[in-house]
Motif scaffolding. Structure first.
Motif, mmCIF file in Angstrom:
data_model
loop_
_atom_site.group_PDB
_atom_site.id
_atom_site.type_symbol
_atom_site.label_atom_id
_atom_site.label_comp_id
_atom_site.label_asym_id
_atom_site.label_seq_id
_atom_site.Cartn_x
_atom_site.Cartn_y
_atom_site.Cartn_z
ATOM 1 N N LEU A 96 15.066 -94.886 -60.164
ATOM 2 C CA LEU A 96 16.458 -95.170 -60.071
ATOM 3 C C LEU A 96 16.857 -96.371 -59.216
ATOM 4 O O LEU A 96 16.070 -96.573 -58.116
ATOM 5 N N TYR A 115 25.005 -95.399 -65.200
ATOM 6 C CA TYR A 115 23.954 -94.344 -65.232
ATOM 7 C C TYR A 115 22.591 -94.883 -65.452
ATOM 8 O O TYR A 115 22.721 -96.079 -66.156
ATOM 9 N N PRO A 116 21.728 -94.512 -64.912
ATOM 10 C CA PRO A 116 21.604 -93.241 -64.050
ATOM 11 C C PRO A 116 21.727 -93.825 -62.336
ATOM 12 O O PRO A 116 21.331 -94.904 -62.215
ATOM 13 N N LYS A 169 26.039 -84.652 -66.739
ATOM 14 C CA LYS A 169 24.738 -84.565 -67.033
ATOM 15 C C LYS A 169 23.927 -85.151 -65.608
ATOM 16 O O LYS A 169 23.777 -86.381 -65.257
ATOM 17 N N PHE A 170 23.383 -84.061 -65.164
ATOM 18 C CA PHE A 170 22.744 -84.324 -63.687
ATOM 19 C C PHE A 170 21.851 -83.372 -63.423
ATOM 20 O O PHE A 170 21.714 -82.213 -64.221
ATOM 21 N N ASP A 184 22.954 -88.826 -64.908
ATOM 22 C CA ASP A 184 22.639 -89.523 -65.922
ATOM 23 C C ASP A 184 23.730 -89.640 -66.967
ATOM 24 O O ASP A 184 23.660 -90.385 -67.966
ATOM 25 N N GLY A 185 25.009 -89.005 -66.563
ATOM 26 C CA GLY A 185 26.118 -89.361 -67.300
ATOM 27 C C GLY A 185 27.152 -88.301 -67.019
ATOM 28 O O GLY A 185 26.820 -87.416 -65.907
ATOM 29 N N LYS A 216 20.251 -86.392 -59.386
ATOM 30 C CA LYS A 216 20.183 -87.800 -60.357
ATOM 31 C C LYS A 216 21.109 -87.589 -61.255
ATOM 32 O O LYS A 216 21.188 -86.561 -62.089
#
Ligand SMILES: Nc1ncnc2c1ncn2[C@@H]1O[C@H](COP(=O)(O)OP(=O)(O)O)[C@@H](O)[C@H]1O
Ligand SMILES: CC(C)(COP(=O)(O)O)[C@@H](O)C(=O)NCCC(=O)O
Length: 401
Positions: free
Chosen positions: A307, A174-175, A195-196, A191-192, A189
């Motif tokens: 990113l 990530y990310p 988690k987006f 992130d985990g 996107k």
């Protein structure tokens, strides 16, 4: 490796040596229905199966099912074929049921995609099952994270006709930007785990390629259109920089003479009708226009958030060389080599995999799925060099007692 805590219900013991199929999940998209289901030959019992697995302390005392994840897809307009497939494979015989309830308990199948909202009555009427909706973006991200973390070889780069598989460092995942090219395109996107944010999208996607291709050529199916593009020459249709600049590069702004200056523009000055153009050339121009556009928008969104890694998925790609090449070149060109396009073997099944994994949130048992996964057969691509996104995945399902 433990990927998720999946709550499913117990699977009935096999009555013969045939594979037991269970845990069906669906992704019913605008164009295609994707199925993921698990089959096992060995139903355990905590003792016997556990012996064949790498025993970690946390796994003791759990039932273990060793088997495979299978993948299948159908055109959404042929939804009845999908229903027949589910019936003929008896995919519902050992599906999730309420824990402790009798066999007559309500049969619930996890489903994501717009069709989970559009077709619940059809599934109820034809198969007697209820669709339990899982959010499409949640599922795409869960499926993508699963593939990137647990399956190797899965992710690869594609440049100059060469694919290179990439082993992803779990601590450095990530990310990333997930670009799912289905009928339309979603850019997320990530992130985990869980988690987006869906940061963008475009309505010019896989459905646009197929829809315009169907109008402009005589192709009767998507694969035919894609195959034609291989043999086509887009220069017959597209206006190149060289067409405008008398065969020269426009070096000052970094455009070589063979770069497409304007898709489809050459037809304006030709005194021709649609029937005078070859379907091959139209298909190739269309594919390049759509792929390049998606690659560029993806890069711009990656730039917005800094990113460096862009994962492209969705069934538009189909492991097709020209598609991947155009996307990868667009990302490379616009990012000046800073960002990298990556592709996935199971590119079209992210949503269905996420749907499969979403049983954890709605099940009744404390059943955990550990996906210690290898490709089957061991990482080999089919002999024709095509990527086989339908390849099954060996895995183990752990059920807590
Ligand atoms: N057999 C097929 N029929 C129709 N479209 C296909 C087929 N194979 C690949 N595609 C492409 O894949 C796209 C759908 O991708 P997918 O990821 O399944 O999205 P969706 O969830 O919208 O159905 C289509 O718009 C088309 O570009
Ligand atoms: C609405 C959708 C999420 C549905 O997913 P799909 O069936 O196309 O895979 C997708 O088509 C999409 O993100 N379209 C782009 C819409 C937009 O951002 O303009």
């Amino acid at each position: 490796m433990e990927i998720g805590n999946t709550k499913l219900t117990e699977i009935s013991k096999p009555t013969n040596s045939e594979a037991q199929i269970s845990h069906l999940a669906l992704d019913i998209g605008g164009s295609l229905i994707k199925l993921v289901y698990f089959s096992t030959n060995s139903v355990d019992s905590s003792s016997s199966s556990n012996e064949s697995l790498p025993a970690s302390n946390g796994d003791r005392g759990r039932h273990v099912l060793e088997g495979k994840l299978h993948f299948a897809k159908f055109e959404t307009e042929k939804i009845n074929d999908c229903i027949d497939f589910i019936r003929s494979k008896q995919l519902l015989h050992t599906g999730p049921q309420q824990h402790g309830a009798s066999g007559s308990a309500k049969c619930i199948i996890k489903a994501t995609g717009g069709g989970a909202y559009k077709f619940p009555d059809l599934f109820k009427e034809k198969l007697g099952i209820s669709l339990d909706k899982a959010d499409e973006m949640d599922c795409l991200v869960a499926g993508s994270n699963f593939l990137l973390k647990a399956v190797h070889p899965e992710a690869f780069t594609y440049m100059d006709g060469q694919k290179e598989f990439v082993k992803i460092d779990h601590d450095d995942l990530y990310p990333y930007l997930l670009v799912n090219i289905g009928s339309g395109v979603s850019m997320i996107k990530v992130d985990g785990p869980g988690k987006f944010e869906r940061v963008s999208g475009t309505n010019v996607g896989g459905g646009t390629f197929w829809g315009l291709g169907k109008l402009l050529t005589k192709c009767k199916n998507f694969d035919e259109l894609l195959e034609l593009s291989h043999q086509g020459n887009n220069r017959v249709i597209d206006m190149l920089v060289g067409d405008i600049y008398g065969g020269m590069d426009y070096t000052k702004i970094g455009l070589i003479s063979t770069a497409i200056a304007s898709s489809f523009s050459k037809v304006i000055s030709d005194d021709k009708e649609l029937k005078d153009y070859k379907s091959e050339d139209i298909s190739r121009s269309l594919l390049r226009m759509i792929s390049n556009n998606i690659g560029q928008i993806s890069y711009l969104n990656a730039l917005r958030f800094g990113l460096k890694r862009i994962i492209f998925a969705g069934f538009f790609i189909r492991g097709h060389a020209d598609t991947m090449d155009t996307i990868a070149v667009a990302v490379h060109f616009w990012s000046k080599g800073e960002a990298k396009a990556m592709f996935l073997k199971h590119e079209g099944f992210l949503g269905a995999l996420g749907s499969f994994m979403s049983y954890e949130k709605h099940g009744f048992d404390d059943l955990k799925v550990h996906q210690s996964v290898q490709q089957s057969p061991a990482g080999d691509d089919p002999p024709n060099g095509e990527l086989n996104e339908n390849q099954s995945i060996d895995c183990s399902v752990y059920l807590s007692q």
